[in-house]
Design an enzyme around this catalytic site. Sequence first.
Site, short mmCIF file in Angstrom:
data_model
loop_
_atom_site.label_atom_id
_atom_site.label_comp_id
_atom_site.label_asym_id
_atom_site.label_seq_id
_atom_site.Cartn_x
_atom_site.Cartn_y
_atom_site.Cartn_z
N ASP A 113 -8.29 -1.39 -7.96
CA ASP A 113 -7.61 -0.46 -7.06
C ASP A 113 -7.87 0.97 -7.52
OD1 ASP A 113 -5.94 0.90 -5.32
OD2 ASP A 113 -4.36 -0.60 -5.44
N HIS A 139 -7.43 -3.76 -3.53
CA HIS A 139 -6.36 -3.06 -2.83
C HIS A 139 -6.25 -3.62 -1.41
CE1 HIS A 139 -3.72 0.22 -1.66
NE2 HIS A 139 -4.43 0.31 -0.55
N CYS A 184 0.85 -1.19 0.00
CA CYS A 184 0.00 0.00 0.00
C CYS A 184 0.89 1.25 0.00
CB CYS A 184 -0.95 -0.05 1.19
SG CYS A 184 -2.11 1.32 1.31
#
Length: 251
Positions: free
Chosen positions: A189, A221, A134
Site C-alpha cells: 500500500d 490497497h 480506504c
Amino acid sequence: MTAVQGTAVDITTEDGVADAYLARPGDGAPRPGVLLYQDAFGLRPHLRAMADRLAEAGYAVLVPNLFYRHGRAPVMELPEFIDPAARPEIFETLYPYVLALTPELIVRDADAYLRWMEESPLVADGPVAVTGYCMGARLTLATAGAHPDRIAAAAGFHGSRLVTDAPDSPHLAAEHITCEVYFGHADNDRGLPPEQIARFEEALTAAGVRHTCEVYAGAEHGYTQADTSAYDEAAAERHWVALLDLLKRAF
C-alpha cells in the site's frame, strides 16, 4: 441465513440531505448499529452487498453517501468492474470530492449519521460500531475520536494516509478514542508505508487504546472491494472474520 431488508434513507445534516443505504435483518427488531464508511469509489452495489452481509450477521448497517454535497449516489457512473485502465478517469472526477471532505466536515457529518441511528427504531439503543475502507478508515478514526461515548468499536481496512505531519493527522485522534480498535493494513500500500504503520500503532499504544493492527501479507490497497482489480478473496475473508469478531466483543 437471516433474511435481509435494504432500504434507501435520507439523513438531514447541517449542510443538506445525505442519501444512504440501511441494511438490517428483515424481522424489524432493533439490532446493534454499524456505521460503514465507503472507499473513494462511493456508495454503489458492492458497498450495499457488504452492508447486507453484516446485516445477515444480525446488525443494522448504515452506509451514507459521503459525497452527498456533490449529488446523490452514484455521483458518477461507474463500470461494474473497476480495472486499472478505468481508474484515472474515475479519480479525476472523485478525488476532488475526497479532498473537499475536510476533518471539520467529517466530524459534523458523523454527528448527523450517529444521531439518525440513535433515533431509528431499527437500531438498538446504545453506542454503535464504525468500520471504514480506504478513505473511510480515516473517517473511522475521526468519528471514534470525536464521539467516544457513542462508539462501541472501530475498525479500518486498507486505510491510506492515516499518519501525516499535519496538526489534524488522522492518527492523532487516538488520544480521544475509548473503544477497541482493529485495523487490517494492506501489505502493498503506497498510501500507508511501513513507517506510517509503525507510527500509527505507536499512537494507539501511547494513548492506551485497546487495539489490534495486522498487515495482510500480499494484499493490495483495496483488497476488500470485489468490484475492483485490487480484490483479494483470502484477505477479504480474513477481514470479515476480524470484523465480526470485533463486533461480537463490542455488543
